[in-house]
Design an enzyme around this catalytic site. Structure first.
Site, short mmCIF file in Angstrom:
data_model
loop_
_atom_site.label_atom_id
_atom_site.label_comp_id
_atom_site.label_asym_id
_atom_site.label_seq_id
_atom_site.Cartn_x
_atom_site.Cartn_y
_atom_site.Cartn_z
N TYR A 44 0.86 -1.18 0.00
CA TYR A 44 0.00 0.00 0.00
C TYR A 44 0.89 1.23 0.00
O TYR A 44 1.80 1.34 0.83
CB TYR A 44 -0.82 -0.06 1.29
CG TYR A 44 -1.84 1.03 1.47
CD1 TYR A 44 -3.09 0.91 0.90
CD2 TYR A 44 -1.55 2.15 2.24
CE1 TYR A 44 -4.05 1.88 1.09
CE2 TYR A 44 -2.50 3.12 2.44
CZ TYR A 44 -3.75 2.98 1.86
OH TYR A 44 -4.69 3.95 2.07
N ALA A 46 2.21 4.67 0.91
CA ALA A 46 1.96 5.50 2.09
C ALA A 46 1.29 6.82 1.72
O ALA A 46 0.54 7.38 2.49
CB ALA A 46 3.26 5.75 2.83
N HIS A 71 -2.00 -4.50 2.78
CA HIS A 71 -1.20 -3.67 3.67
C HIS A 71 -1.97 -2.37 3.84
O HIS A 71 -2.71 -1.95 2.95
CB HIS A 71 0.18 -3.37 3.06
CG HIS A 71 1.04 -4.58 2.91
ND1 HIS A 71 2.41 -4.51 2.91
CD2 HIS A 71 0.73 -5.88 2.75
CE1 HIS A 71 2.92 -5.73 2.75
NE2 HIS A 71 1.92 -6.58 2.65
N ASP A 103 6.18 3.97 4.19
CA ASP A 103 7.31 4.81 3.80
C ASP A 103 6.77 6.17 3.40
O ASP A 103 5.73 6.26 2.75
CB ASP A 103 8.07 4.18 2.63
CG ASP A 103 9.08 3.16 3.13
OD1 ASP A 103 9.63 3.39 4.23
OD2 ASP A 103 9.31 2.17 2.43
N TYR A 139 12.33 -5.28 12.46
CA TYR A 139 13.60 -5.03 11.76
C TYR A 139 14.79 -5.67 12.48
O TYR A 139 15.37 -5.06 13.40
CB TYR A 139 13.80 -3.49 11.67
CG TYR A 139 12.65 -2.85 10.93
CD1 TYR A 139 12.70 -2.67 9.56
CD2 TYR A 139 11.47 -2.50 11.60
CE1 TYR A 139 11.62 -2.14 8.86
CE2 TYR A 139 10.38 -1.97 10.92
CZ TYR A 139 10.47 -1.80 9.55
OH TYR A 139 9.40 -1.30 8.86
N GLN A 170 11.73 -7.14 8.05
CA GLN A 170 12.44 -6.62 6.88
C GLN A 170 13.38 -7.73 6.41
O GLN A 170 13.77 -8.58 7.21
CB GLN A 170 13.24 -5.37 7.30
CG GLN A 170 13.96 -4.66 6.19
CD GLN A 170 13.00 -4.23 5.10
OE1 GLN A 170 12.66 -5.04 4.23
NE2 GLN A 170 12.54 -3.00 5.15
N PHE A 210 17.54 -0.67 -2.84
CA PHE A 210 16.55 -0.92 -1.78
C PHE A 210 17.24 -1.06 -0.44
O PHE A 210 16.78 -0.55 0.57
CB PHE A 210 15.83 -2.26 -2.00
CG PHE A 210 14.78 -2.26 -3.05
CD1 PHE A 210 13.98 -1.16 -3.29
CD2 PHE A 210 14.56 -3.42 -3.80
CE1 PHE A 210 13.01 -1.20 -4.27
CE2 PHE A 210 13.59 -3.46 -4.78
CZ PHE A 210 12.81 -2.35 -5.00
N HIS A 260 8.01 -15.21 4.58
CA HIS A 260 7.18 -14.28 3.78
C HIS A 260 8.05 -13.80 2.62
O HIS A 260 9.09 -13.18 2.85
CB HIS A 260 6.75 -13.10 4.66
CG HIS A 260 5.96 -12.05 3.94
ND1 HIS A 260 4.61 -12.17 3.69
CD2 HIS A 260 6.32 -10.84 3.43
CE1 HIS A 260 4.17 -11.09 3.05
NE2 HIS A 260 5.19 -10.27 2.88
P1 FAD Z 1 6.66 2.07 12.80
O1 FAD Z 1 6.55 0.82 13.54
O2 FAD Z 1 5.67 3.15 13.07
O3 FAD Z 1 8.14 2.63 13.04
C1 FAD Z 1 8.70 3.65 12.21
C2 FAD Z 1 9.94 4.23 12.86
O4 FAD Z 1 9.55 5.07 13.92
C3 FAD Z 1 10.90 3.23 13.49
O5 FAD Z 1 12.19 3.77 13.42
C4 FAD Z 1 10.42 3.11 14.93
O6 FAD Z 1 11.46 2.68 15.78
C5 FAD Z 1 10.00 4.56 15.17
N1 FAD Z 1 8.83 4.68 16.03
C6 FAD Z 1 7.78 3.83 16.13
N2 FAD Z 1 6.86 4.30 17.00
C7 FAD Z 1 7.36 5.48 17.46
C8 FAD Z 1 6.88 6.47 18.36
N3 FAD Z 1 5.69 6.30 18.99
N4 FAD Z 1 7.65 7.57 18.60
C9 FAD Z 1 8.84 7.74 17.97
N5 FAD Z 1 9.35 6.83 17.10
C10 FAD Z 1 8.61 5.74 16.85
N6 FAD Z 1 5.92 0.53 3.16
C11 FAD Z 1 4.89 1.03 2.43
O7 FAD Z 1 4.88 2.22 2.15
N7 FAD Z 1 3.87 0.23 2.00
C12 FAD Z 1 3.82 -1.09 2.30
O8 FAD Z 1 2.87 -1.78 1.92
C13 FAD Z 1 4.89 -1.66 3.08
N8 FAD Z 1 4.89 -2.96 3.44
C14 FAD Z 1 5.88 -3.44 4.27
C15 FAD Z 1 5.83 -4.76 4.73
C16 FAD Z 1 6.81 -5.26 5.58
C17 FAD Z 1 6.69 -6.69 6.05
C18 FAD Z 1 7.89 -4.43 5.97
C19 FAD Z 1 8.98 -4.98 6.87
C20 FAD Z 1 7.95 -3.12 5.53
C21 FAD Z 1 6.96 -2.59 4.70
N9 FAD Z 1 6.96 -1.28 4.27
C22 FAD Z 1 5.94 -0.77 3.50
C23 FAD Z 1 8.04 -0.38 4.69
C24 FAD Z 1 7.66 0.34 6.00
O9 FAD Z 1 6.52 1.13 5.78
C25 FAD Z 1 8.82 1.21 6.39
O10 FAD Z 1 9.87 0.42 6.89
C26 FAD Z 1 8.46 2.35 7.34
O11 FAD Z 1 9.55 3.28 7.32
C27 FAD Z 1 8.20 1.92 8.77
O12 FAD Z 1 6.98 1.29 8.89
P2 FAD Z 1 6.57 0.58 10.29
O13 FAD Z 1 5.18 0.16 10.14
O14 FAD Z 1 7.60 -0.39 10.69
O15 FAD Z 1 6.64 1.88 11.23
#
Ligand code: FAD
Length: 283
Positions: A44, A46, A71, A103, A139, A170, A210, A260
């Site tokens: 999906y 962002a 997603h 992202d 991660y 990841q 990537f 996965h």
């Molecule tokens: P979060 O868990 O919100 O974390 C993001 C960052 O912020 C981390 O550094 C975390 O440590 C920090 N953080 C978390 N909560 C807080 C808080 N409350 N205060 C301060 N810092 C905080 N991207 C897309 O755009 N579309 C997709 O469909 C997609 N699918 C993915 C599927 C998988 C299995 C994986 C591993 C990644 C995917 N991604 C996707 C990439 C992902 O969106 C990025 O890695 C993104 O930067 C972080 O997403 P997250 O949900 O892990 O974020």
């Protein structure tokens, strides 16, 4: 390693941006559906750019008899739009999703709404109770924006405490990074299944790009070896299949609760790795 007794094998797609890409993906889906994965997931954007693409693909795969998980992130949607989307998925029999912050699209600036994934998990639970099985991201080599290993795991725990059922990592090429991560998570009282995300190696330039962006390490021996293939795409893919098959074998032997696959909308490497490992018989 995991409390779940049955392993889960899943495959990820992204919504194509062209009509030609869509029909190619139909063929890829048909080929990979023969492997009978537990579910297909669909990424999906962002920024909301693939909002409809994700929904359409997920519903199409469901109609074709595959389990499919969208997603989802807050990016680009307000709470009422997100609620509508969740209720729509629920009413159409979708019962699993991957909840992410997403992202941030380059150039989006600070105007783009971006909310952490733990808030999304909480919102899904508030809106639809226990209907969805929620996967979240984690991660083993630490998210690139995190201040430290420990901080990142603490934020991962918030997603679990908010109601995530399982996690997908990841990708990585170092099995120890995964095993040490799982061990550390268990010591922090994170007890959900942590499924390794697996990236087949099909194109060195794209992989290097990537990996640079998402903080996944390509070990030096692997990077140097991949560079030797130059324009030999078949040679690189076959070598990649060998490397990733061995990685998956090590992960499963060490207790990983599934795999996965980030398919990149390609079928060859996933099929070959899957068959090398006889995954259909290893649940
Ligand atoms: P979060 O868990 O919100 O974390 C993001 C960052 O912020 C981390 O550094 C975390 O440590 C920090 N953080 C978390 N909560 C807080 C808080 N409350 N205060 C301060 N810092 C905080 N991207 C897309 O755009 N579309 C997709 O469909 C997609 N699918 C993915 C599927 C998988 C299995 C994986 C591993 C990644 C995917 N991604 C996707 C990439 C992902 O969106 C990025 O890695 C993104 O930067 C972080 O997403 P997250 O949900 O892990 O974020």
């Amino acid at each position: 390693m995991s409390k779940s007794s049955r392993r889960q094998f899943s495959i990820e797609f992204f919504p194509p941006r062209t009509v030609a890409g869509e029909s190619r993906l139909d063929e890829v889906h048909a080929e990979l559906a023969l492997l009978n994965p537990d579910f297909f997931s669909v990424t999906y954007g962002a920024g909301g750019s693939t909002k409809n693409g994700t929904r359409q693909l997920v519903l199409r795969y469901k109609e074709l008899g595959s389990s499919a998980a969208p997603h989802l992130s807050f990016g680009g949607l307000d709470e009422s739009e997100l609620q509508q989307l969740l209720l729509d998925y629920k009413s159409r029999g979708i019962n699993r999703l991957v909840a992410l912050r997403g992202d941030i699209p380059s150039g989006a600036g600070s105007a783009t709404q971006h909310r952490y994934a733990n808030e999304l998990v909480q919102f899904v639970r508030q809106t639809t109770g226990d209907h969805f099985h929620i996967d979240v991201a984690c991660y083993p080599e630490t998210h690139p924006e995190s201040a430290s290993y420990q901080t990142d795991v603490n934020f991962f725990k918030r997603k679990v405490d908010a109601g995530a059922n399982s996690a997908i990592t990841q990708y990585f090429y170092n099995a120890d990074a995964y095993f040490r991560f799982v061990e550390y998570c268990r010591s922090c009282d994170i007890n959900i299944p942590i499924v390794p995300g697996i990236m087949p190696i099909t194109n060195y330039t794209n992989l290097a790009r990537f990996s640079g962006n998402c903080g996944a390490e390509i070990p030096q021996w692997l990077r140097l070896r991949l560079e030797t293939f130059g324009d030999d795409a078949d040679g690189l893919r076959n070598f990649g299949i060998d490397v990733v098959t061995r990685l998956c074998d090590q992960l499963l032997a060490g207790g990983a609760p599934g795999l996965h696959f980030y398919s990149m909308n390609l079928s060859k490497s996933v099929t070959q790795i899957w068959n090398n490992l006889s995954l259909s018989d290893r649940r």
